[in-house]
Design a protein around this motif. Structure first.
Motif, short mmCIF file in Angstrom:
data_model
loop_
_atom_site.label_atom_id
_atom_site.label_comp_id
_atom_site.label_asym_id
_atom_site.label_seq_id
_atom_site.Cartn_x
_atom_site.Cartn_y
_atom_site.Cartn_z
N LEU A 150 0.83 -1.21 0.00
CA LEU A 150 0.00 0.00 0.00
C LEU A 150 0.86 1.25 0.00
O LEU A 150 0.51 2.26 -0.63
N LEU A 151 2.00 1.21 0.67
CA LEU A 151 2.91 2.35 0.68
C LEU A 151 3.52 2.57 -0.70
O LEU A 151 3.69 3.72 -1.13
N ILE A 152 3.85 1.50 -1.39
CA ILE A 152 4.37 1.62 -2.76
C ILE A 152 3.33 2.29 -3.66
O ILE A 152 3.65 3.19 -4.44
N TYR A 153 2.09 1.85 -3.55
CA TYR A 153 1.00 2.44 -4.33
C TYR A 153 0.84 3.92 -4.00
O TYR A 153 0.70 4.76 -4.90
N SER A 154 0.88 4.25 -2.73
CA SER A 154 0.70 5.64 -2.32
C SER A 154 1.82 6.53 -2.84
O SER A 154 1.57 7.62 -3.37
N LYS A 155 3.06 6.08 -2.72
CA LYS A 155 4.20 6.89 -3.15
C LYS A 155 4.24 7.03 -4.67
O LYS A 155 4.56 8.12 -5.19
N ALA A 156 3.92 5.95 -5.40
CA ALA A 156 4.03 5.99 -6.86
C ALA A 156 2.84 6.69 -7.51
O ALA A 156 3.03 7.54 -8.39
N ILE A 157 1.62 6.38 -7.09
CA ILE A 157 0.43 6.86 -7.77
C ILE A 157 -0.06 8.19 -7.20
O ILE A 157 -0.40 9.11 -7.96
N GLN A 158 -0.08 8.31 -5.89
CA GLN A 158 -0.65 9.50 -5.27
C GLN A 158 0.36 10.64 -5.11
O GLN A 158 -0.01 11.80 -5.22
N GLU A 159 1.61 10.30 -4.83
CA GLU A 159 2.61 11.33 -4.57
C GLU A 159 3.62 11.48 -5.71
O GLU A 159 4.41 12.43 -5.70
N SER A 160 3.62 10.57 -6.67
CA SER A 160 4.57 10.59 -7.79
C SER A 160 6.02 10.58 -7.32
O SER A 160 6.90 11.13 -8.00
N ALA A 161 6.28 9.98 -6.17
CA ALA A 161 7.65 9.85 -5.65
C ALA A 161 8.18 8.50 -6.11
O ALA A 161 8.23 7.52 -5.35
N TYR A 162 8.63 8.44 -7.37
CA TYR A 162 8.94 7.16 -7.99
C TYR A 162 10.20 6.52 -7.41
O TYR A 162 10.28 5.30 -7.29
N GLN A 163 11.18 7.31 -7.04
CA GLN A 163 12.39 6.73 -6.46
C GLN A 163 12.08 6.08 -5.12
O GLN A 163 12.52 4.97 -4.84
N VAL A 164 11.30 6.78 -4.30
CA VAL A 164 10.92 6.22 -3.01
C VAL A 164 10.10 4.95 -3.20
O VAL A 164 10.31 3.95 -2.50
N ALA A 165 9.17 4.97 -4.15
CA ALA A 165 8.35 3.79 -4.42
C ALA A 165 9.22 2.62 -4.87
O ALA A 165 8.99 1.47 -4.46
N CYS A 166 10.22 2.89 -5.71
CA CYS A 166 11.10 1.81 -6.19
C CYS A 166 12.00 1.28 -5.08
O CYS A 166 12.30 0.08 -5.04
N ILE A 167 12.42 2.15 -4.18
CA ILE A 167 13.22 1.70 -3.04
C ILE A 167 12.42 0.73 -2.18
O ILE A 167 12.89 -0.36 -1.82
N ILE A 168 11.19 1.10 -1.87
CA ILE A 168 10.34 0.24 -1.05
C ILE A 168 9.99 -1.04 -1.81
O ILE A 168 9.96 -2.13 -1.23
N ALA A 169 9.75 -0.91 -3.12
CA ALA A 169 9.44 -2.09 -3.93
C ALA A 169 10.62 -3.05 -3.96
O ALA A 169 10.43 -4.27 -3.89
N LEU A 170 11.82 -2.53 -4.06
CA LEU A 170 13.01 -3.38 -4.08
C LEU A 170 13.15 -4.15 -2.77
O LEU A 170 13.46 -5.35 -2.76
#
Length: 285
Positions: A243-263
């Protein structure tokens, strides 16, 4: 004709067949390794394409990440424990307590595997939600001003929904393991005066341990990556890694943060998958 020449011919015939490794390897590289490489690359690059390892370290120490990691581990471990307990009880009843329709019940439980997770969550909302049947009935019966049951929109509501969805993943290998138990040992233990709990502990459970480990490992893997149930319930303050990955990538457009958490989530998932394969291998699956 020499013996070496004769022996070399089968090897020469098999050599062209090795080219068939190319299509599956290419497909695997395209669908798995390439997206994984993109995620890993983006995790260490900022939006302008400049290497930024400091952001990776910052995310690892960020409170929002640590809270999501704790929530993910707590929910997955609690849900897996619930699945093991419920699955073991149901498995013992279905396998060793004869009653009409036990096979039908087992097949009905299996149907949960085919259902989308959000359907179970939707059913829980109708039953236990603020305007659900249980709260409406209690409010009408006791003239209550507010819904008395609100556990659904909490961590335990998510856990209960996941236990309902993933218990069949415990039950199936358990029933397979129970079908291999020697009924003669159970009858002999019963004739010698052993109580049911002792028979379960000393005769049945040792045969079920590999199935419990394999099914529990799979449930742990699935609950760590569960997204739909957490999102659909919308429990306040319950943020997991997906859910945090979704929030950072889709809602906040913080793609690097989303990719870090996804990794990090991928590494965790691969570790749990390795545990599952090890357990399933010992089970003989």
């Amino acid at each position: 004709m020499s013996e070496a020449t004769v022996l070399s011919r089968p090897a020469a015939r098999k050599a062209p067949g090795s080219i068939w490794i190319v299509p599956p390897a290419a497909l695997l590289a395209l669908l798995f390794f390439y997206p994984l490489a993109l995620i890993a690359r983006q995790a260490f690059l900022d939006d302008s394409g400049v290497a930024d390892v400091a952001e990776f370290v910052r995310v690892l120490h960020a409170r929002f990440f640590l809270n999501a990691l704790v929530n993910t581990v707590t929910i997955s471990v609690a849900a897996t424990a619930g699945c093991l307990i419920v699955g073991l009880v149901l498995g013992l009843i279905l396998a060793f307590v004869p009653f009409p329709g036990s096979g039908v019940i087992a097949r009905l439980i299996d149907t949960f595997i085919a259902l989308p997770t959000f359907l179970v969550t939707l059913a829980f909302t109708f039953l236990y939600g603020s305007a659900g049947m249980l709260n409406s009935g209690l409010m009408e019966a006791f003239s209550l001003p507010a819904p008395p049951v609100d556990f659904l929109y909490s961590t335990w509501g998510v856990v209960l929904a996941e236990v309902t969805v993933y218990t069949p993943f415990i039950l199936r290998p358990l029933l397979a393991a129970f079908s291999l138990v020697d009924r003669g040992q159970i009858e002999a233990a019963s004739v010698l005066g052993a109580r049911p709990l002792r028979i379960v502990r000393q005769v049945i459970l040792p045969a079920a341990v590999p199935a419990l480990i394999a099914g529990g490992s799979l449930c742990l893997l699935l609950t760590v990556n569960e997204f739909g149930i957490v999102l659909f319930i919308g429990a306040k303050g319950v943020i997991t890694l997906p859910l945090l990955i979704y929030s950072k990538a889709i809602q906040e457009s913080a793609y690097q943060v989303a990719c870090i958490i996804a990794l990090i989530n991928i590494v965790l998932s691969l570790g749990l998958f390795g545990l599952y394969r090890l357990a399933a291998g010992r089970l003989g699956a």
